[in-house]
Scaffold this motif. Structure first.
Motif, mmCIF file in Angstrom:
data_model
loop_
_atom_site.group_PDB
_atom_site.id
_atom_site.type_symbol
_atom_site.label_atom_id
_atom_site.label_comp_id
_atom_site.label_asym_id
_atom_site.label_seq_id
_atom_site.Cartn_x
_atom_site.Cartn_y
_atom_site.Cartn_z
ATOM 1 N N HIS A 76 -22.924 13.732 28.952
ATOM 2 C CA HIS A 76 -23.742 15.192 29.064
ATOM 3 C C HIS A 76 -22.109 16.562 28.312
ATOM 4 O O HIS A 76 -22.010 16.665 28.152
ATOM 5 N N GLU A 132 -33.857 9.730 21.619
ATOM 6 C CA GLU A 132 -33.543 8.366 22.424
ATOM 7 C C GLU A 132 -33.809 6.941 22.098
ATOM 8 O O GLU A 132 -33.294 6.589 21.877
ATOM 9 N N THR A 192 -25.163 8.769 32.813
ATOM 10 C CA THR A 192 -26.130 10.105 31.411
ATOM 11 C C THR A 192 -24.962 11.540 31.685
ATOM 12 O O THR A 192 -24.569 12.376 30.789
ATOM 13 N N ASP A 228 -24.430 8.106 23.627
ATOM 14 C CA ASP A 228 -23.344 7.751 24.083
ATOM 15 C C ASP A 228 -22.410 8.262 22.469
ATOM 16 O O ASP A 228 -22.119 7.484 22.134
ATOM 17 N N ASN A 262 -28.433 5.316 23.926
ATOM 18 C CA ASN A 262 -27.437 5.602 25.009
ATOM 19 C C ASN A 262 -27.296 7.285 24.945
ATOM 20 O O ASN A 262 -26.389 8.275 25.584
#
Ligand SMILES: [Zn+2]
Length: 446
Positions: free
Chosen positions: A382, A395, A378, A269, A267
């Motif tokens: 960011h 990814e 998303t 993340d 992700n």
């Protein structure tokens, strides 16, 4: 003295200690050469950038020193992760887990079968033959690629239902993680008929005092650690698994996986990734403590591959600022969900992130918010990437080597560079030799 230099110094001196911090309490004189118990721990997707980022994430900014983490303390070597040549140089979790569970390379997607789709003997099967107990404690569904390769054989990791079904014949003693969706009532009945205690509530862990146990605590994977900061689910599962498995005097092999580090990496993340790293580090500390108290136990930790191409610093800036991550109150997924539904979303999101959003950030988030949850998640990620200076290149996975960490008897075997298949083959070599037919207790020692 700088702690960070100590391992290098010891390596330079050619000392074979697995871990400097263990040198005092587990010296070669006291510990047996061959372990009775082996704990294999996999940080899924945990390439070296993750352990470095985690060090700065955990750094106490009030001190000049950058404090050592459990990863720094236990580091002994590196491992290559490439799969069988048919799949090139970049592995998936299935081929890597097949390597770690069997000592053989296979194609991406393989669950402990070779490139001809024939079953490969696993460490768990060998351990069972020798009378040891086996178990898994993971944060994904228990039939996901990594635990599956230790417990099962299948031509595809995607055959989740068949893999869950196959666990019936493994005779594994401890199965703890997520995955309720893959275990329908009929299958659960077959498990209970085999003597498994089946639980789904985390609170019920305390009621389990002996194997066997099938504990499924989520429909699929466990929640993000960053969404449940004090839950420490993986470390609780790990502690329980150790308690249950150590009841076998013959010994045990346990697999612990910090599975969701990889999911966060996919992700891109960083907030969820650091939460999962922290939870995996907690689980490692649980095992490290067990190894301190049980000098017959070896722990070996590695990653199956690197995910996301995480970089600490991005866009030409010499900056990485993890303070943002320490203040974040929930995962970007959770924050985005709340922001989509709420009227006061700007204020709420600022509060959740722990910083005041700029006009520019709000403008971008506002556009994303109109496009739905995924785009909003998303966009939140960011903002966090920009604030922290975090970069990603993919990814998917990357083919870089991963680290190897170890402590306990024979930990020195894992020093230096090795292949991921070597890790399994070394573990195979440490399993007890098959017992001869029972001899009378007073027979001569040979
Ligand atoms: Zn992955």
């Amino acid at each position: 003295m700088s702690f960070t230099k100590a391992p290098l110094l010891l390596l330079a001196l050619g000392l074979g200690f697995a871990s400097p911090s263990f040198a005092d309490d587990i010296g070669p004189a006291k510990a047996p050469a061959r372990p009775k118990n082996i704990v294999i721990m996999v940080g899924d997707g945990m390439g070296p950038a993750y352990t470095s980022a985690y060090r700065y994430y955990k750094d106490n900014p009030d001190t000049e020193e950058v404090e050592q983490t459990v990863f720094d303390r236990l580091l002994v070597g590196m491992a290559s992760t490439y799969p069988a040549s048919v799949s090139g140089y970049v592995t998936d979790s299935a081929a890597a887990a097949t390597a770690l569970a069997t000592g053989n390379k296979s194609y991406n997607g393989a669950i402990s079968v070779d490139t001809q789709k024939q079953p490969l003997p696993t460490i768990f099967e060998k351990a069972k033959e020798l009378g040891l107990s086996t178990g898994v404690a993971v944060s994904c569904q228990i039939n996901h690629a990594t635990p599956a390769a230790f417990l099962s054989h299948n031509e595809s990791r995607k055959n989740y239902d068949a893999i869950a079904q196959s666990y019936l014949s493994t005779n594994a003693d401890v199965l703890l993680g997520g995955g309720q969706s893959y275990f329908p009532p009929e299958l659960l009945a077959q498990f209970t008929a085999q003597g498994y205690q089946h639980i789904t509530r985390f609170e019920d862990l305390a009621t389990i005092t002996q194997p066997k146990v099938l504990g499924l605590f989520a429909e699929v994977q466990l929640p993000w650690a960053v969404d449940e900061k004090d839950a420490h689910r993986l470390s609780s599962l790990t502690q329980k698994a150790l308690n249950l498995l150590s009841q076998n005097d013959q010994g045990f092999v346990l697999l612990v996986e910090g599975s969701l580090i990889d999911w966060a990496g996919h992700n891109n993340d960083i907030a969820a990734a650091m939460g999962e790293m922290d939870e995996f580090a907690n689980a490692i500390e649980v095992v490290e403590q067990y190894v301190r108290e049980h000098q017959d136990t070896l722990m070996v930790i590695t990653a199956d591959h690197n995910t996301g191409g995480l970089s600490i610093g991005a866009d030409g800036n010499y900056k990485w600022d993890p303070a943002v991550l320490r203040n974040i109150s929930a995962s970007p997924d959770t924050l985005a969900k709340a922001a989509i539904g709420g009227d006061e979303w700007k204020t709420d999101l600022s509060r959740g992130l722990g910083f005041e959003l700029t006009e520019e950030e709000i403008a971008k988030l506002n556009v994303a918010r109109m496009q739905g949850l995924e785009t909003m998640s998303t966009a939140v990620r960011h903002v966090i990437d920009n604030r922290t200076g975090t970069g990603w290149t993919t990814e998917g996975h990357t083919g870089m080597d991963v680290q190897v960490f170890a402590a306990g008897p024979a930990a020195g075997l894992f020093n230096g560079h090795q292949d991921n298949t070597d890790i399994a083959n070394k573990i195979f070599s440490l399993l007890p030799k098959p017992k001869k037919v029972k001899e009378p207790a007073n027979s001569a020692v040979n």
